[in-house]
Design an enzyme around this catalytic site. Structure first.
Site, short mmCIF file in Angstrom:
data_model
loop_
_atom_site.label_atom_id
_atom_site.label_comp_id
_atom_site.label_asym_id
_atom_site.label_seq_id
_atom_site.Cartn_x
_atom_site.Cartn_y
_atom_site.Cartn_z
CD GLU A 1 41.32 37.26 47.04
OE1 GLU A 1 42.22 36.42 47.26
OE2 GLU A 1 41.34 38.05 46.08
CG HIS B 1 44.31 39.70 47.86
ND1 HIS B 1 44.38 39.07 46.64
CD2 HIS B 1 45.33 40.60 47.88
CE1 HIS B 1 45.40 39.56 45.95
NE2 HIS B 1 45.99 40.48 46.68
CD GLU C 1 42.73 33.90 41.88
OE1 GLU C 1 41.80 34.18 42.67
OE2 GLU C 1 43.76 34.57 41.78
#
Length: 318
Positions: free
Chosen positions: A70, A67, A272
């Site tokens: 990110e 992403h 994450e």
């Protein structure tokens, strides 16, 4: 095998594709045991790089920046590569011998920036290709800047591109056409970046993968009850050595980790990193790296055979 060379410090900074290429050039020059491959090219023809080192039969894979916003995950990966290289080459450093042993057991594949076009857009707020720059401005939903952009340069979310119940994500995702985030494309594996990552896994037959994302300070390790039993062993260990919470499943499909587990029945993890609003600020980098480092290192431990290795056993139960 591993010459002693001066370590290379990593300086956290806004990390676009040009910065990645600069650091890769230094790493490859200073650490000749690293191999650099191009596994594919992005929509705008940027190379998608893979770094490989180690000579072992067990095959591990890490990736970052699926992403666009990110991109701090790429910074974490590059700093980790530097730590691994200097620890391997400098005999006086702690864990030098143990790490040498691990890289005789493992071959590590790393794709530090899956989505170079998207990262460049988020960081530089511009791309040289006039046609695509006009396109992304049209679909940016009236936002100033591109801090909310997760997709590739064509407005397809690369981590919704894989054939693991892709149809479910296609049906329920709100964007029904190209968008800054969440649009899974017109079909699975339409985007060159996703195709490159799929082909890499099929060719290499990895034993374990880590996909680095942000944010949440947790990780996901199951998919549709298809994960092998050893996945839970790794999940429990990872959560015991880091502040990240282990979550078996969430209501999500079509991700790289999902497809990997479905296709190969091997351990796959979506990490994450950090907590906040993407893109996470560089002021958080050192804490994010410190929290993620133990999991990255532990992915090199073969927990199925830990009882055969006193060092691994001591790490598992300390």
């Amino acid at each position: 095998m591993f010459p002693i060379i001066h370590p290379i410090p990593f300086i956290p900074r806004k990390y676009d594709f040009n910065e990645l290429e600069k650091d890769l050039s230094i790493l490859i020059r200073e650490y000749p045991f690293l191999k650099l491959n191009i596994i594919g090219r992005s929509v705008l023809n940027q190379p998608i790089y893979e770094i490989v080192f180690g000579v072992g039969e067990r095959k591990i894979h890490w990736n970052g920046s699926f992403h666009a916003n990110e991109w701090i995950t790429t910074c974490v990966i590059i700093k980790m590569i530097g730590w691994l290289c200097q620890t391997i080459t400098l005999k006086e450093l702690p864990f030098h011998k143990e790490l040498l042993d691990l890289f005789n057991q493992n071959t590590l594949s790393i794709v530090p920036m899956v989505n170079p076009d998207g990262v460049n857009l988020v960081i530089n707020e511009h791309v040289e290709n006039k046609e695509y720059f006009s396109f992304v401005n049209q679909i940016n939903e009236g936002n100033e800047g591109f801090t909310g952009w997760k997709a590739n340069i064509r407005g397809v979310d690369l981590n919704n591109q894989f054939p693991a119940n892709w149809e479910i994500e296609k049906e329920r995702k709100k964007p029904k056409t190209f968008a800054p985030r969440d649009y899974p494309g017109d079909a699975p594996l339409t985007e060159p970046e996703a195709i490159a990552m799929s082909n890499l896994a099929i060719e290499r037959k990895f034993d374990l993968i880590l996909a680095l994302h942000t944010q949440g300070r947790e990780f996901y390790w199951g998919y549709n009850h298809l994960e092998p039993p050893i996945s839970e062993v790794y999940a429990n260990y990872f959560s015991s050595i880091s502040p990240y919470r282990a979550v078996k499943t969430i209501d999500s499909h079509a991700g790289y980790k999902d497809w990997f587990i479905q296709e190969f029945r091997k351990p796959g993890f979506t990490l994450e990193l950090g907590k906040g609003i993407n893109p996470l600020p560089l002021s958080m980098f050192e804490s994010i790296f410190a929290e993620t480092f133990p999991i990255l290192l532990a992915s090199l431990f073969n927990l199925e055979n830990y009882y055969l290795n006193p060092f691994l056993k001591s790490q598992l139960y300390k």
